[in-house]
Design an enzyme around this catalytic site. Structure first.
Site, short mmCIF file in Angstrom:
data_model
loop_
_atom_site.label_atom_id
_atom_site.label_comp_id
_atom_site.label_asym_id
_atom_site.label_seq_id
_atom_site.Cartn_x
_atom_site.Cartn_y
_atom_site.Cartn_z
N ASP A 1 32.98 38.53 43.23
CA ASP A 1 33.39 39.91 42.97
C ASP A 1 32.68 40.89 43.89
OD1 ASP A 1 35.26 39.40 41.07
OD2 ASP A 1 33.98 39.81 39.35
N ASP B 1 41.76 33.62 35.82
CA ASP B 1 40.36 34.03 35.68
C ASP B 1 39.71 33.33 34.48
OD1 ASP B 1 38.03 35.47 36.17
OD2 ASP B 1 39.07 37.38 36.32
C1 GLA Z 1 36.77 39.22 36.85
C2 GLA Z 1 37.29 38.90 38.24
C3 GLA Z 1 37.69 40.18 38.92
C4 GLA Z 1 38.72 40.90 38.12
C5 GLA Z 1 38.23 41.14 36.71
C6 GLA Z 1 39.31 41.69 35.83
O1 GLA Z 1 35.58 39.91 36.91
O2 GLA Z 1 36.33 38.21 38.98
O3 GLA Z 1 38.17 39.91 40.22
O4 GLA Z 1 39.90 40.13 38.10
O5 GLA Z 1 37.75 39.95 36.12
O6 GLA Z 1 38.87 41.91 34.54
#
Ligand code: GLA
Length: 725
Positions: free
Chosen positions: A527, A463
Site C-alpha cells: 500500500d 483483498d
Molecule cells: C487494503 C488494500 C488497499 C485498498 C484498501 C481498501 O488496504 O491494500 O489497496 O484496496 O484495502 O479498503
C-alpha cells in the site's frame, strides 16, 4: 536409469539433485547444486556417493549415528530437527494418558522415476505410517519442487505436529542468509544475517502469508548480486509456516520448510493423508540475480495459469483507492475514468466503497451487491462508461471477511471463525468468515458469480485485510482448512469465469507466495506508493517474483502513507519496472502533468515486452545508487533505471556496467524523459548525447567499462533505453 542404482541424479539446466539409496533405511540427499554434464555422467547410477566412506564414528557417539536423510526422524539417534513430528494421542501407556508412535524408523518401500522427477515411498510399519516424498526439477528453471505426504496406516488417529515439505542439507561454509521481514507499507525487507551455532528459524502464525515473515530465504557463502553459488527456498503456501536452518554435526546445515500447525490442527484418521504445500528450492552459480532468474522462469512456466494459457500485455491500471477512497460518486468516477483513458490507462479498477452501505471501513463487508444509494442503476452505467472508453473494468472484493455491522453477519453470526465461549477479536473492524463451512463458501461463490456473470468484469482485486485469530472451526484450529478453502473458492471462480484475472492483495503485500499464485495473476506489492520506500519493497519482491506480477502504481506527488513528496519522473521510474498502474486522482493534474504521465505510460507500453519477458538484474544493494536492468532475451534491447536514494561523498557517479548484452554489437543509448529530472549539476557533450539518444557504445564497452551516468539529485532517477544500433 534403473531403480536398483544407488545414486539417482535429477538434472536441470545447470544444477542437479543427487539422491543415494543405501542398502537399508532411508535415501540420503547427497547433493544439490551446479553439476556439469560430465560429472553427471560419472555419477548417475554409480554405486555410492564417493565421499561417504570417509566418516569414522567419533567417540561418545551412539554406535549407529544416522546421517541426514531425506526424512530425518526422531527416536533412533537423530538428534537434529526431525522432518516429521507427531504421535497417536489418547492411548493409555502404563496407566498414564500417554501417546505412542512418537518415535519413527522408516525404510524405503518404493522408488519411482517420473518424467520430471523422483517419488520415494517410505514406511514405518511399526508406527503404522507411510511418507511419500516427491521431487521435480525444472529442466529449464533449475527450481526443484518438493513435497511430502504422510499417510496414517495404523489403527486410531495420528496427530501431526510437523511435516517438512522439504529437508535439504546446505553445504559446509554456507553461513550467510537473507531473511525477509517487514510490516504494512514496508514489505519484503531483506535482512542479511550470519548463521551461527544456533538454529535460524522463522514461524508465521498470522494465518496468512504475512507482511513480516515472507516464507522464503536465500543462503550462501557470499551473497553478491552477480557472483557466487547461492541457494533460495520458498514455501508455496498462504497460511502459517516455519522456515528452519539448523547446524549439523559435520559442519553443514539442514534447511526445513513446512506448514506451522496449531496444536491438534491436523489429526489423521486411519487411511487419511496430509500433504504438505510444495517447497521450491533453487541454486545458481551466478549470485542473487542468477537465482532470481531461476525463480522468474519457474513462476512463468510452472506456477502461473494465465487465462487462455498466455499472458497478454499487462494493461496499465487505474486503481481508485487513493483517488476517492470511500467517496464514490458516479459522475466523478466517470470523469476519473475518462481522465485515465486520456493518459493511456487500459484497466479501470473500482476499489473499496462500491457495495451495500460501505461508507467507511467499519461496516458492510459480506454484503456483496452494489450500494443502491451510490449506484442506483447498479454498476452497469460505470462499467459501460469504462468499456466505452476502451478500457477493461476491474472490481475490488474482500470475500473472506465480514463486518459485525453487515446484513450477512446479522443473518449468520455463526459463519465467522470463532471459539465458543471466547471473545471475538476484530482487525480493521472485521471478522474472518469460516470458509471451510460449505454454506459460507457457497454464499461467497454465488455473490461473486452473480457479479461476474452479470457484468463484463475482467479483473478482481481480491483483498484480505487481517490476520486470523480465534480461528476455530468446530472448536479445532482452522488455519489450514481456511487456506485450503480460500484456494478452493478461487479455483471454483476461475473454473466458472476462466477469462477473469485476479490480484492477490492483503493490506498490500501480505499474501504473496507461489500457493496463491496458482490461482491469481498479480500481487499488490504494498500500500506504500512512496517511490523511495518502494525501491526496497520491490527489490525484495523481485528476488522471488517476476516483474509482470508486481503491482506497481504511480502514486500522488505527496505520498499518502509516508508524507514524502517526489517528482513524477521518480515515481514513474520506480513503478515502470512492474505491472504499471496509477494510484492517484488524474483529475487533479494540470495539463503538463497529464502530458508527462502520458509520456511515461507510453514508455511502459513500448517496453513492457522486454520488462515482462526478459531477464531482470538488480545492482547497487543498499548503496546510494540502485539500478535495475531488464534485458530482452534476444539481447537486442534493454531498459535500465538508475535510482539515487541519497547523496554520497563521491564527486562522480560510477559508470553503470551492463551485463548480458552482446559484446560484438553496438547499442544506442537514450535517457528517456530526462528533461524531467532536475539536473543542477552540469552536463557534458556525452551526457547531452545520452539525453538526445545519440550515444552509441558497444556491448563490450558497456559490459566492461560501463555507461556514463548523469549527476542525480537525491530521490531521483534516470531511465535509459538501450537498443541495438
Ligand atoms: C487494503 C488494500 C488497499 C485498498 C484498501 C481498501 O488496504 O491494500 O489497496 O484496496 O484495502 O479498503
Amino acid at each position: 536409469m534403473s531403480t536398483a542404482a544407488r545414486l539417482h541424479v535429477l538434472s536441470g539446466a545447470s544444477v542437479a539433485l543427487i539422491i543415494e539409496v543405501p542398502d537399508c533405511g532411508v535415501p540420503l540427499w547427497r547433493y544439490f547444486g551446479p553439476l556439469s554434464a560430465a560429472e553427471h555422467a560419472a555419477l548417475d547410477g554409480a554405486a555410492a556417493w564417493p565421499a561417504a566412506a570417509a566418516r569414522p564414528l567419533p567417540p561418545s557417539t551412539l554406535d549407529s549415528d544416522p546421517p541426514l536423510s531425506v526424512l530425518p526422524v526422531h527416536g533412533f539417534g537423530w538428534a537434529g530437527q526431525p522432518a516429521l513430528a507427531g504421535a497417536r494421542p489418547d492411548v493409555a501407556v502404563r496407566g498414564s494418558a500417554g501417546e505412542r508412535d512418537w518415535a519413527h524408523d522408516f525404510v524405503l518401500d518404493d522408488l519411482q522415476h517420473l518424467p520430471d522427477g523422483l517419488r520415494l515411498r517410505l514406511v514405518d510399519a511399526t508406527a503404522g505410517l507411510a511418507v511419500t516424498i516427491g521431487y521435480a526439477l525444472g529442466a529449464q528453471s533449475d527450481v526443484l519442487v518438493a513435497w511430502a505426504e504422510l499417510e496414517n496406516l495404523g489403527a486410531g488417529p495420528f496427530r501431526v505436529d510437523w511435516l517438512a515439505a522439504l529437508t535439504s542439507p546446505l553445504p559446509a561454509g554456507v553461513d550467510r542468509i537473507i531473511g525477509f521481514h517487514g510490516r504494512w507499507t514496508l514489505e519484503f525487507q531483506q535482512a542479511h544475517e550470519a548463521l551461527g551455532v544456533g538454529a535460524w528459524r522463522r514461524d508465521n502464525r498470522r494465518g496468512r502469508t504475512s507482511h513480516d515473515s515472507f516464507p522464503g530465504v536465500i543462503v550462501g557463502e557470499v551473497l553478491e548480486e552477480d557472483e557466487g553459488v547461492v541457494y533460495g527456498m520458498h514455501l508455496g503456501w498462504s497460511g502459517n509456516h516455519t522456515v528452519l536452518i539448523e547446524p549439523l554435526a559435520d559442519g553443514r546445515r539442514q534447511a526445513q520448510l513446512g506448514e506451522w500447525f496449531a496444536p491438534g490442527e491436523v489429526l489423521l484418521g486411519q487411511g487419511e493423508r496430509y500433504r504438505s504445500p510444495p517447497a521450491h528450492l533453487s541454486c545458481s552459480a551466478h549470485g542473487l540475480n542468477g537465482l532470481s532468474a531461476n525463480f522468474h522462469a519457474h513462476v512463468r512456466r510452472q506456477v502461473l495459469a494465465w487465462p487462455g494459457a498466455t499472458m497478454t500485455p499487462r494493461p496499465v491500471h487505474l486503481n481508485t483507492w487513493e483517488a476517492v477512497y470511500f467517496d464514490h460518486r458516479l459522475d466523478g468516477l466517470k470523469e476519473l475514468a475518462s481522465a485515465g483513458a486520456a493518459v493511456g490507462v487500459e484497466r479501470f479498477v473500482l476499489d473499496d466503497g462500491w457495495f451495500h452501505r460501505r461508507d467507511h471501513d467499519r461496516a458492510a463487508l459480506g454484503d456483496w451487491w452494489p450500494d443502491a444509494r451510490k449506484y442506483p442503476q447498479g454498476l452497469a452505467p460505470l462499467i459501460d462508461h469504462v468499456r466505452g472508453l476502451g478500457m477493461q473494468f476491474g472490481l475490488w472484493v474482500e470475500p473472506e471477511m465480514v463486518n459485525p455491522d453487515s446484513e450477512l453477519y446479522r443473518a449468520h453470526p455463526d459463519w465467522a471463525l470463532h471459539l465458543d465461549r471466547r471473545a471475538l477479536l476484530t482487525g480493521r473492524n472485521q471478522l474472518v468468515l469460516d470458509l471451510a463451512q460449505p454454506a459460507v463458501s457457497d454464499y461467497l461463490f454465488e455473490k461473486l458469480d452473480a457479479l461476474l456473470a452479470g457484468h463484463p468484469i475482467a479483473y478482481l482485486k481480491w483483498d484480505m485485510n487481517r490476520d486470523l485469530a480465534t480461528a476455530g472451526h468446530h472448536g479445532a484450529a482452522g488455519y489450514r482448512r481456511q487456506t485450503e478453502a480460500v484456494y478452493a473458492l478461487l479455483g471454483r471462480l476461475r473454473a466458472a469465469h476462466p477469462a477473469v484475472e485476479i490480484e492477490s492483495c492483503a493490506s498490500g503485500g501480505g499474501r504473496a507466495d507461489y500457493g496463491v499464485l496458482a490461482h491469481t495473476h498479480r500481487i499488490w506489492t504494498s500500500d506504500c506508493n512512496d517511490a523511495l520506500a518502494r525501491i526496497d519493497i520491490q527489490r525484495g519482491f523481485l528476488r522471488f517474483f517476476p516483474p509482470e506480477l508486481m503491482g506497481a502504481h504511480i502514486g500522488p506527488e505527496h505520498s499518502h502513507t509516508t508524507g514524502r513528496r517526489h517528482t513524477l519522473a521518480f515515481r514513474a521510474a520506480v513503478a515502470l519496472f512492474g505491472h504499471l498502474g496509477l494510484e492517484l486522482d488524474v483529475r487533479t493534474l494540470d495539463v503538463a502533468a497529464r502530458a508527462e504521465l502520458a509520456q511515461w505510460i507510453g514508455i511502459y507500453k513500448a517496453w513492457r515486452g522486454v520488462l515482462h519477458g526478459g531477464a531482470l538484474r538488480q545492482g547497487g544493494g543498499d548503496g546510494p545508487l540502485f539500478w535495475l536492468q531488464a534485458t530482452a532475451s534476444d539481447r537486442a534491447a534493454a531498459l535500465c533505471a538508475v535510482y539515487r536514494r541519497r547523496e554520497d561523498a563521491g564527486r562522480y557517479a560510477p559508470p553503470l556496467c551492463l551485463a548480458g548484452l552482446d559484446p560484438a554489437r553496438d547499442y544506442r543509448l537514450h535517457a528517456l524523459a530526462v528533461e524531467k529530472v532536475p539536473h543542477a549539476r552540469g552536463t557534458t557533450p556525452q551526457l547531452e548525447d545520452l539525453a538526445a539518444g545519440r550515444l552509441v557504445l558497444s556491448g563490450a564497452v558497456l559490459g566492461r567499462y560501463g555507461l556514463p551516468l548523469p549527476p542525480l539529485p537525491p530521490e531521483s532517477a534516470v531511465v535509459i533505453a538501450v537498443r541495438a544500433a
